[in-house]
Motif scaffolding. Structure first.
Motif, PDB file in Angstrom:
ATOM      1  N   ASN A 461       1.004  -1.342   0.049  1.00 46.95           N
ATOM      2  CA  ASN A 461      -0.072  -0.044   0.040  1.00 46.95           C
ATOM      3  C   ASN A 461       1.022   1.240   0.078  1.00 46.95           C
ATOM      4  O   ASN A 461       1.278   1.691   0.998  1.00 46.95           O
ATOM      5  N   VAL A 462       1.209   1.613  -1.279  1.00 45.61           N
ATOM      6  CA  VAL A 462       2.311   2.750  -1.277  1.00 45.61           C
ATOM      7  C   VAL A 462       1.814   4.040  -1.064  1.00 45.61           C
ATOM      8  O   VAL A 462       0.799   4.603  -1.734  1.00 45.61           O
ATOM      9  N   GLU A 463       2.659   4.850  -0.435  1.00 45.12           N
ATOM     10  CA  GLU A 463       2.398   6.412  -0.169  1.00 45.12           C
ATOM     11  C   GLU A 463       3.761   6.970  -0.382  1.00 45.12           C
ATOM     12  O   GLU A 463       4.690   6.732  -0.074  1.00 45.12           O
ATOM     13  N   PHE A 527       9.166   6.761  -0.380  1.00 48.37           N
ATOM     14  CA  PHE A 527       8.122   5.692  -0.650  1.00 48.37           C
ATOM     15  C   PHE A 527       7.818   4.724   0.323  1.00 48.37           C
ATOM     16  O   PHE A 527       8.830   4.234   1.385  1.00 48.37           O
ATOM     17  N   LYS A 528       6.568   4.573   0.957  1.00 56.54           N
ATOM     18  CA  LYS A 528       6.507   4.100   2.369  1.00 56.54           C
ATOM     19  C   LYS A 528       5.150   3.116   2.246  1.00 56.54           C
ATOM     20  O   LYS A 528       4.362   3.409   1.484  1.00 56.54           O
ATOM     21  N   PRO A 542      10.141   4.369   5.631  1.00 56.32           N
ATOM     22  CA  PRO A 542       9.891   4.436   4.228  1.00 56.32           C
ATOM     23  C   PRO A 542      10.866   3.436   3.703  1.00 56.32           C
ATOM     24  O   PRO A 542      11.942   3.092   4.228  1.00 56.32           O
ATOM     25  N   PHE A 543      10.502   2.725   2.781  1.00 54.97           N
ATOM     26  CA  PHE A 543      11.542   1.512   2.237  1.00 54.97           C
ATOM     27  C   PHE A 543      12.031   2.280   0.687  1.00 54.97           C
ATOM     28  O   PHE A 543      13.078   1.548   0.542  1.00 54.97           O
ATOM     29  N   LYS A 569      16.624   1.538  -2.450  1.00 53.73           N
ATOM     30  CA  LYS A 569      16.112   1.134  -1.259  1.00 53.73           C
ATOM     31  C   LYS A 569      16.932   1.619   0.064  1.00 53.73           C
ATOM     32  O   LYS A 569      18.033   1.752  -0.008  1.00 53.73           O
ATOM     33  N   ILE A 570      16.108   1.781   1.141  1.00 56.86           N
ATOM     34  CA  ILE A 570      16.894   2.918   2.184  1.00 56.86           C
ATOM     35  C   ILE A 570      16.948   1.607   3.092  1.00 56.86           C
ATOM     36  O   ILE A 570      16.110   1.068   3.785  1.00 56.86           O
ATOM     37  N   ASP A 571      18.175   1.234   3.561  1.00 60.04           N
ATOM     38  CA  ASP A 571      18.759   0.524   4.709  1.00 60.04           C
ATOM     39  C   ASP A 571      18.765   1.401   6.000  1.00 60.04           C
ATOM     40  O   ASP A 571      19.773   2.010   6.130  1.00 60.04           O
TER      41      ASP A 571
END
Length: 1953
Positions: A461-463, A527-528, A542-543, A569-571
């Motif tokens: 469910n992307v925001e 993007f979350k 956020p991913f 991609k956020i680590d």
């Protein structure tokens, strides 16, 4: 004592504000509300003064009743001081008010419209007077009021008011002619526009046609809400499926109202910047995206409703949207909120845009919810209208289209667009970019994304969260906006779609970053995943991350269009949050990756993920063009300079205008500083041209002002002018070189040089601006020492332009462009170049053009030069104007470019009218010499319907307006010879005459009062100058045509209707006096001067000028009349002293007086003829007649020679004018008699003065009047007057004697013969066959003995035979005659206190005649007595008419009938035709104590009247010229009555002899009435009264009359004997008993008479079936003896009274169901009724009154063949109706009706209702006898009725009886007895005398024991005649009838005691 003091000068005028009425007290001045008062004195509480309307009445009035006003004094009158518009409205309301009253009276269809306009004007006037309006509102009300005035004037046909733009009345005296004409055209268009119905007239200014706006008002959202929502409204392009405008956000709560308190009931937005192209999109939608703000799932319905206030004010609700992010970007993590799709609403608004007026009220947008689709897919479904099912939800909005820019809309629609209405701009540039419109908006659209699954088993469910960060990665707050109507936000959060790895958002929002920060900023996307579980969601981070820079490395902004962003991609464990901008080291887009997989600590590329965005930059400061940046930085990149210059042409216009000044600076720096001029100068020059071309484009035209500002303020290239001139010369030189040709000789299409030259010349004016500015700057720095060199260089350039035009090469486009811009170049060159040299160059350029080349462009160039500054200089105009005028002349003569020529001339004349342009005398001279005649000829050649005629005439008048005496002298010298001058003067005089002629279609409409009066002023000035020219050049030698044309033109000018001020209302007259004065006096002065200048040539213009000068002198202006009337005396002298040997000259009369003509016959003839025409046309009046007579009589009497002849002429003309004025006044009268009388009066006059042509004209006018009313007899007599002027020979007809009816007749004989046949035909139609026979006899004499035309003679004799036969066989009615007296001064002068004898119409009775006369004179009152009225009647202003019947006296005519038995049809013509004497009688009693039936006391007063002419004649009436009265004694009356009775018997016998088929009924009744006089006793009364010794003792002088009476009684017996014998032969079986009764009664009578007076014989005898004369001795009664004044008295004429008012106001009629045939003795009772008599039965039972209105027309038949109707008049004597029970006392009569067929025969009786009482026995005896017919004879209209007279006694006599012929009735009568009860017995002896015979039933009823016969008046109507009146008999009907109403007094009757 009260002290009165003088008032303050400011307090002397006031208006009464309340009524003040105290007349009963002394010295008071009554006031009404609104009265204007002038104050003279004052005390503490009182004023003393007068009302302005009544200055003579002065008094005191309270101060408190007066409102003091500021005032001004105009023409000595105090006027309230008001603004001009208020004063105008006041005058307009007064003027319209009088017209409105007339409209009301005639029920005009425009009444209510005008009334409504007057009410509106009155309201606006009150607003203007109040002083409570601000200035702008005052201006609006004023314009509205002037519009109402103009439209109202147009509707009423009043003069049009010319105004300026502010609505003020134009000062026409300070306006040139052409400009005044334009103002009139504008006024017409303004009125047409105001009359056109318009739904919206809020703005009076021109709208910005490039700017369109849509105002949206959100009213309601009907849906089932669970959570709060954001409603995003936008305009949407249905074709490209893209939004057009920014969003407008409405935060809608779940309670159904706006969440934001500022939006509460104020949900409005204005969508702006829409272009024409935007509105032309085939489908435009209004779209609303509804986004739910809340959790992932919708909450269940809450049963507890939260109040609206709480919902609006909770902290949560303020964050309940993605807009709830705080300004610093932080979240309130305690809230579980996300944006979820809710639904979409849309509606096509294209129809509203196309027709805004058709869409009023709410617009409903259908709303559908998003189920599984995203918002965009849902919108597509809704637009396509597929699979949407039933729509229950909707949004209610209001949409309105507004035109204009934002500033204009806010001014014009302050109610709709107030200050806090948000603006939603178009997502792009508007059609026109304004220089001050600074934008830096970047519209970012989140299009879509793709996100691969990682650890999750289901879709995300992307925001998406978007923010703007600087180069350090720090958030830039408040630079993002979701839409209008909401404050800026820090972060944007997208809508969350449930379980969608590939979401399609299509969400657009705006980013507005300041210019100085824009280069360092970038967009950051995070993007979350949003969990549906609130607890899990709080732990989600956020991913992914993406970013994009706003500015590229090359210095340009991010490019337009789509960008695919790489997702990293956020680590979170490894990501270094302290280094916020570390991700900027990574590639931003998929394209930049180029297949690599870069990563840094904490950020790794997600190869399968991407995010797509779309960028739309709207910036006026930032560019996306590399080429533009390269050019601006040219010095650093000189190696790519050529590429940058060439690439400039590909840069979009939006980018060019953004950096216009920077680019120009760069280009001029390159031009001046480049190292290779040969290479770069041309490139730079063409780049400058491209730049100017771009700015000149329609879209960027507003940047031209920026360019001008740059040239004048920022431009600094001082050395550029030299290079620019060089490049210009080079381009022209290359273009004009011969063209290259291909090998085969064919020309190449179009060379580059030619194209380049066209571009250069197209924008040459801007290039020259740079040149001139550069030179000015150079001279300012370095001095102007080399100015000559520069001037020469410029001159060379200008010469190149001349060469370019002279070049044979086809450079039309370039030449046209040069002409278009030449005036701008010249105006600018005036700063650095000599104006005169410049003017010469311009002239050379124009002359260089071939005649037919670029004519339109040349005329446009000339027009522009006329408006230029160069043309304002007199020395330049002297060079330019002649050339311009010659060009215009050529175009006008070739009829090309006429409109453009007119516009140029208009502008020139406007300029020359100004006072600030120097000396203009020579300019006017040039226009006059070159253009004046051409303009006149051109205007004359065009049709008057062409609107250009008005323009040309205005130009002609404009030139003439500016011409002075010197110009006329120059013009005369300029013309080659005298003949050209003569042609010009005649030509311009004819033009002037046509302009003012009423017979031509006017050039200017009649309601253009100002234009027409201005025209007249100019024409008068020209005429004054022309008089000098004519006198100087055409007097010696004399040129008659020029002088004649002058007089004709000037007089036509003078008499034109716009100058007749007397015909105008006061308001218009005052306006004309104030602006133009009365120019008629000046014109008359010129005409008079020119007449007396003629000198010896005057005879040439007499009588030619009589008519025009006569018409001029009739203008109702005293001074003008006094000036012109003496000319007539001069004309009289002129003709009198002219030579009789030399025509139109004095000849040698100075040396030889014998050669004088010595008369002025031609002048007199012309004067008489033209007076008739002009006065008939409405000219002249009584004052003119008096002044004419006074002036000419004075001059004639002072002249030795013309004293007698002149005085005679003046008196004759005065008499003629009297009659003509009377004729003009009467001819429009409805009374035909008055019209004919006036015509006859003029006829007589022209006969007296021997003016045959005028006499004949009025003969035919009178004849036509007679024919209009079918007066054939009178028409024939009128035409005979013309024949009397003709001879029976073949003399050629003179023009004076010709007839317009018989144009082909050339000789006297032809015309006379034709007129005779016409007259015979009229006599035939008028049944005057005897007159027709007389005319035939004259013609037959000519045919038989003069011209021997036997064929015509035979036809004529046949016609005569027909006339003879018609005399005997055709039925014709004998016309009756009436005396009419007109008393009072209210009648026309020719009727006042005069008596006339009228000839009545066919079958016209007295009552009908009275009605007709009263209808013709509706104001008149009918007099009820015959007494001559006193001065109280004759000298009053009223109208009184006296009418009574008269009888013709024809004694002398009847002498030729002695010794002859002649048909009555022959005799009766002579009894009533060709009569000049008439009589009527009035009975009276001399002895007051005589009984009512005592014949010895009954006298007659007889009046004999003589008319001026015999009747019938040329009129149906003639005046009485002599009246003679005398008395007839009782015995003379008895003798007269007996003569009449004997004549009646004799006539009946002869009638039966002539026609065997005549019914016997009249004869039966006549005999019965004489031999058995049951009521009145027959002639026995005469025996008792006169044939006694006592009478002879008392009257011994009456012995002869007594003997004559005895002789008449005795002579009656043989006549009765023959009549009874004849009756016996013809009586049917049914009348045998009746006949036996007659014989028995006659036997007794015969024995009695013969025993007393002896036996007499008769000249008639009965032989078998015929009656023959026994001897030749005359037996005609002595009544035909002309010496016997007692003859022709008819005692029973009921129609000879004054009027019918004493009987009834309506004619009384009874039905007759069958014609008379035989007697049937009907035993049934039959009651007869009369409105003036009552009967009494034995038992006193009143009889019912029956209706006598109806007449059974179907049962009546009156055949015409051989019917004989001849009578003597039947007279009725009635009393004046003073009492309630007036009684008519008439003599009984019966009718003789002789016909071959069974015609209706009417027997009438009208007897007295009372007689002296007798014994009962005598009553019983008389009841057994038939009713008696009274002895005196009576006559009635249409019947021969002769019966015995019945007399009634009374106490007093009456001479004032209304009905006045020879009757014996009294005024005071005893009331009649009630009707008698009838019997049922069939015994003849006891019959109630109901005598019927069939087929025409006739009845006589004796209804009382005294044998009284009641009578009625009956009209019989058949198919041949309107009616035949029958009186004094009873017609019964078995059917019951309704009662007859009582008689009413006649209309307009007036009883005079």
């Amino acid at each position: 004592m009260t002290a009165w003091s003088d008032c303050n000068t400011k307090q002397v005028f006031g208006i009464a504000k309340c009524n003040f009425d105290q007349d009963i007290k002394p010295h008071r001045l009554s006031l009404d509300v609104g009265d204007s008062v002038v104050i003279l004195k004052e005390t503490t509480h009182w004023y003393y003064g007068y009302k302005q309307r009544y200055k003579d009445q002065r008094g005191i009035f309270p101060k408190s009743y007066i409102h003091l006003c500021d005032y001004t004094i105009v023409n000595g009158e105090y006027c309230m001081q008001r603004t001009d518009i208020v004063e105008e409205i006041t005058k307009v309301l007064l003027e319209w008010g009088s017209i409105l009253k007339q409209y009301f009276l005639v029920n005009h269809p425009d009444f209510h419209t005008i009334r409504s306009k007057m009410n509106d004007l009155n309201n606006n006037r009150a607003l203007l007077i109040s002083g409570n309006l601000p200035v702008d509102e005052m201006r609006k009300v004023k314009l509205l009021a002037t519009s109402q005035i103009d439209t109202g004037n147009s509707l009423l046909g009043l003069d049009m008011v010319v105004r300026d733009e502010s609505g003020d009345i134009l000062d026409t005296t300070k306006t040139c002619t052409t400009e005044l004409y334009e103002h009139h055209l504008n006024a017409v268009n303004r009125i047409i526009k105001a009359n056109r119905p318009q739904s919206n007239q809020r703005t009076s200014r021109p709208l910005n046609k490039y700017s369109h706006n849509i105002l949206l008002h959100v009213n309601a959202f009907v849906c089932k809400f669970q959570e709060d929502s954001d409603l995003l409204f936008t305009l949407f392009d249905g074709e490209s499926h893209k939004p057009i405008s920014e969003n407008y956000v409405v935060k809608w709560s779940r309670t159904g109202i706006a969440r934001d308190i500022d939006q509460f009931d104020n949900n409005r937005v204005l969508f702006t910047d829409l272009s024409k192209n935007d509105l032309s999109i085939s489908k435009i939608y209004l779209v609303c995206y509804a986004i739910r703000v809340g959790g992932m799932e919708m909450k269940e319905n809450d049963s507890k409703r939260v109040s609206i206030t709480n919902t609006m004010l909770t902290a949560a609700s303020k964050k309940n949207s993605q807009l709830s992010i705080s300004s610093n970007g932080s979240f309130n993590n305690t809230e579980y909120i996300m944006r979820r799709p809710f639904g979409v609403a849309c509606k096509e608004i294209t129809p509203i845009i196309n027709k805004p007026e058709d869409s009023k009220g709410n617009l409903d947008l259908p709303f559908i919810m998003c189920e599984k689709d995203n918002l965009d897919a849902t919108l597509r479904k809704l637009i396509a209208n597929k699979d949407i099912g039933k729509i229950d939800s909707k949004m209610a909005v209001t949409v309105e289209v507004l035109q204009g820019d934002i500033k204009q809309i806010k001014e014009d629609f302050p109610r709709l667009v107030h200050t806090n209405v948000p603006l939603a701009r178009k997502m792009g540039f508007p059609e026109v970019i304004l220089p001050g419109d600074v934008r830096n908006d970047l519209y970012l659209t989140l299009c879509s994304g793709e996100f691969a699954r990682i650890a999750k088993t289901s879709e995300k469910n992307v925001e998406v969260t978007v923010c703007v960060c600087n180069e350090l990665g720090q958030l830039v707050p408040g630079v993002m906006s979701i839409g209008a109507g909401h404050p800026p936000i820090d972060e944007y959060k997208s809508v969350v779609y449930y379980h969608d790895d590939k979401p399609k958002w299509q969400e657009t929002f705006k980013i507005h970053v300041p210019i100085d920060e824009f280069k360092q900023c970038h967009l950051k996307f995070t993007f979350k995943h949003r969990s549906s579980n609130e607890q899990k969601d709080k732990s989600e981070k956020p991913f992914g991350l993406s970013y994009v820079k706003l500015m590229q490395d090359n210095g340009t902004t991010i490019t337009q269009g789509l960008h695919n962003l790489a997702v990293y991609k956020i680590d979170h464990k490894k990501f270094d949050k302290t280094n916020a901008n570390s991700y900027m080291e990574l590639p931003a887009t998929i394209i930049e990756l180029q297949g690599t997989k870069p990563s840094i600590t904490g950020l790794n590329l997600l190869p399968k993920d991407q995010c797509t965005i779309c960028v739309n930059l709207c910036s006026t400061k930032l560019t996306q063009s590399v080429s533009l940046l390269g050019l601006l930085n040219w010095s650093a990149h000189k190696d790519t300079l050529e590429e940058s210059l060439n690439a400039l042409s590909n840069v979009p216009g939006e980018e060019v205008v953004k950096f216009l000044q920077d680019i120009l600076d760069a280009l001029f720096n390159i031009l001046v500083d480049n190292d290779n001029p040969q290479k770069y100068d041309q490139l730079v020059f063409m780049s400058i041209i491209h730049l100017i071309e771009t700015v000149s484009d329609l879209k960027y035209q507003h940047f031209l002002t920026v360019l001008d500002v740059y040239i004048n303020q920022s431009f600094s290239a001082t050395l550029a002018y030299g290079k620019l001139i060089d490049v210009l010369q080079k381009n022209i030189k290359e273009a004009i070189e011969p063209k290259e040709k291909s090998v085969d000789g064919v020309e190449i299409d179009e060379r580059i040089e030619v194209k380049r030259l066209y571009k250069t010349t197209r924008y040459l004016h801007y290039v020259m601006k740079f040149v001139i500015r550069s030179r000015i700057l150079f001279a300012a720095i370095n001095g102007n020492s080399d100015c000559d060199d520069f001037a020469n260089k410029l001159h060379e350039l200008l010469e190149m332009f001349i060469k370019m035009i002279a070049c044979p090469t086809d450079l039309l486009k370039s030449e046209g462009a040069l002409l278009k811009n030449l005036h701008i170049i010249a105006t600018d060159l005036m700063q650095v170049f000599d104006s005169v040299r410049l003017s010469i160059v311009i002239v050379n350029i124009l002359k260089q053009f071939p005649p037919r080349r670029l004519t339109q462009s040349k005329m446009g160039c000339i027009k522009d030069f006329v408006d230029s500054k160069l043309f304002h200089l007199p020395e330049c105009r002297a060079i330019l104007l002649p050339v311009f005028c010659n060009h215009i002349k050529d175009r006008l003569e070739s009829k090309e470019e006429v409109i453009e020529c007119i516009n140029i001339m208009n502008n020139i004349l406007k300029l020359l009218y100004r006072t600030d342009i120097g000396y203009t005398h020579n300019d006017v001279r040039d226009m006059m010499l070159i253009l004046l005649r051409t303009v006149i000829k051109t205007s004359h050649a065009l049709d008057r319907e062409n609107q250009l005629v008005g323009n040309l005439v205005a130009i002609m008048l404009g030139i003439l307006q500016r011409m002075d005496a010197a110009h006329y002298e120059i013009f005369v010298k300029h013309l080659n010879n005298r003949f050209e001058l003569q042609d010009f003067i005649i030509e311009i005089l004819l033009v002037f005459e046509e302009l003012v002629s009423p017979h031509q279609k006017p050039v200017f409409p009649r309601d253009w009062m100002d234009m027409i009066m201005h025209q007249n002023t100019v024409i008068l000035g020209s005429l004054q100058h022309l008089t000098i020219v004519i006198i100087d050049h055409f007097f010696d030698p004399f040129e008659k045509q020029v002088w004649s044309n002058f007089f004709q033109c000037s007089i036509a000018f003078l008499i034109q209707s716009p100058l007749q001020l007397n015909d105008f209302n006061d308001n218009k007259r005052q306006v004309i006096f104030a602006r133009y004065r009365d120019i008629r006096k000046d014109t008359a002065h010129e005409i008079r001067k020119m007449w007396f200048q003629l000198g010896e040539h005057k005879p040439k213009f007499v009588p030619q000028l009589v008519e025009p000068i006569l018409e001029m002198s009739m203008i109702p202006e005293v001074e003008l009349r006094k000036a012109t009337i003496p000319i007539f005396f001069d004309m009289m002298q002129c003709e009198y002293y002219s030579s009789k040997l030399v025509h139109d000259s004095y000849g040698d009369t100075k040396r030889n007086n014998a050669h004088y003509k010595a008369n002025f016959n031609e002048f007199e003839t012309e004067m008489i003829e033209k007076l008739d025409i002009l006065i008939g046309a409405g000219k002249g009046d009584a004052q003119y007649k008096e002044l004419f007579a006074k002036i000419l009589l004075e001059k004639c009497q002072a002249h030795n020679i013309l004293n007698i002849e002149g005085t005679k002429f003046v008196n004759m003309v005065s008499k003629l004018m009297d009659r003509l004025l009377e004729y003009r006044w009467i001819i429009q009268d409805e009374s035909k008699e008055n019209r004919m009388a006036c015509t006859f009066s003029l006829l007589q006059f022209y006969s007296e003065v021997n003016r045959k042509e005028m006499y004949i004209r009025y003969v035919y006018k009178l004849c036509d009047l007679h024919m209009e009313f079918d007066n054939y007899t009178e028409a024939a007599f009128t035409l005979k007057l013309h024949t009397e002027l003709l001879l029976w020979d073949d003399t050629e007809l003179s023009p004076l004697l010709r007839s317009h009816r018989h144009i082909t007749c050339r000789t006297h004989r032809e015309l006379k013969e034709a007129l005779y046949y016409e007259i015979i035909d009229y006599f035939d139609k008028g049944k005057m066959w005897e007159c027709a026979i007389d005319m035939c006899k004259v013609l037959s004499q000519q045919y038989e003995n003069e011209i021997y035309d036997y064929l015509k003679l035979s036809e004529l004799l046949k016609k005569m035979a027909q006339f003879f036969e018609k005399i005997l066989k055709e039925l014709r009615h004998t016309s009756e005659y009436f005396r009419v007296c007109f008393y009072g001064l209210g009648f026309p002068r020719f009727l006042q206190n005069k008596a006339y004898i009228y000839r009545g119409k066919e079958y016209e009775r007295l009552s009908d005649f009275c009605t007709r006369i009263l209808v013709q004179h509706p104001q008149a009152e009918l007099m009820q007595t015959l007494e001559a009225p006193g001065e109280d009647i004759t000298q009053t202003e009223g109208q009184f008419i006296q009418i009574n019947k008269v009888e013709p006296i024809t004694d002398e005519v009847f002498a030729k009938f002695n010794d002859k038995i002649i048909s009555n049809e022959i005799v009766k013509y002579f009894a009533s035709n060709n009569v000049q004497k008439f009589k009527f009688s009035r009975p009276y009693r001399e002895s007051t104590g005589a009984e009512a039936d005592d014949v010895r006391s009954l006298w007659l007063e007889r009046t004999v009247l003589t008319t001026r002419f015999s009747l019938p004649g040329i009129l149906r009436w003639f005046p009485v010229i002599d009246t003679r009265k005398f008395k007839i004694s009782p015995i003379e009356l008895a003798v007269e009555t007996m003569k009449s009775t004997n004549k009646d018997i004799r006539d009946l016998i002869i009638a039966h002899k002539n026609d065997e088929n005549i019914p016997i009924n009249p004869l039966s009744m006549k005999i019965n009435g004489i031999v058995d006089p049951a009521v009145m006793g027959g002639f026995s009364k005469y025996e008792d009264a006169f044939l006694t010794p006592d009478y002879l003792e008392e009257h011994p002088d009456h012995n002869d009359l007594v003997e004559e009476l005895k002789e008449l009684i005795a002579s009656q017996i043989p006549l009765l004997e023959i009549a009874i014998a004849l009756h016996k032969q013809k009586a049917p079986e049914s009348l045998k008993l009746f006949h036996e009764r007659l014989e028995t009664c006659f036997g007794d009578m015969q024995a009695n008479v013969e025993s007393k007076y002896g036996k007499k014989t008769c000249d008639l005898k009965l032989e078998r079936d015929s009656v023959i004369m026994r001897r030749n001795a005359s037996f005609l009664p002595t009544m035909f003896d002309g010496n016997n004044r007692l003859s022709e008295t008819s005692m029973g004429s009921s129609d000879s009274g004054l009027s019918k008012s004493t009987f009834s106001t309506r004619p009384q009629t009874s039905s007759i169901k069958s014609t008379f045939a035989s007697f049937n003795f009907n035993p049934r009772p039959s009651l007869g009724h009369s409105p003036s008599t009552k009967s009494k039965t034995k038992d006193k039972t009143p009889a019912k009154r029956r209706s006598i209105k109806k007449l059974d027309r179907e049962t009546l038949s009156l055949p015409v063949a051989n019917s004989q109707w001849y009578t003597t008049p039947l007279t009725t004597i009635t009393s004046t109706p003073e009492r309630e029970s007036n009684t008519s006392i008439t003599s009984a009569s019966n009718t003789s009706l002789c016909s071959k067929t069974s015609d209706p025969r009417v027997l009438t009786e009208e007897l007295t209702s009372k007689r002296p009482l007798r014994s009962e026995k005598e009553k019983e005896r008389r009841l057994s006898r038939p009713a008696s017919i009274a002895t005196p004879t009576a006559s009635m209209k249409g019947f021969s009725t002769h019966e015995t007279l019945s007399y009634s006694g009374a106490e007093s006599s009456n001479r004032n009886s209304v009905d006045t012929t020879d009757s014996t009735s009294e005024e005071d009568l005893i009331p009649p007895p009630l009707p008698a009860k009838t019997r049922d017995s069939t015994d003849f002896t006891s019959l109630n005398y109901s005598i019927d015979w069939n087929p025409n039933t006739f009845s006589i009823n004796s209804l009382s024991p005294m044998g009284i016969i009641t009578t009625t008046k009956t009209s019989i109507i058949n198919t041949s005649y309107e009616y035949v009146e029958a009186k004094n008999f009873v017609i019964t009907d078995d059917k019951k009838r309704p009662p007859t109403p009582p008689p009413k007094p006649s209309r307009n009757s007036k009883h005079i005691p």
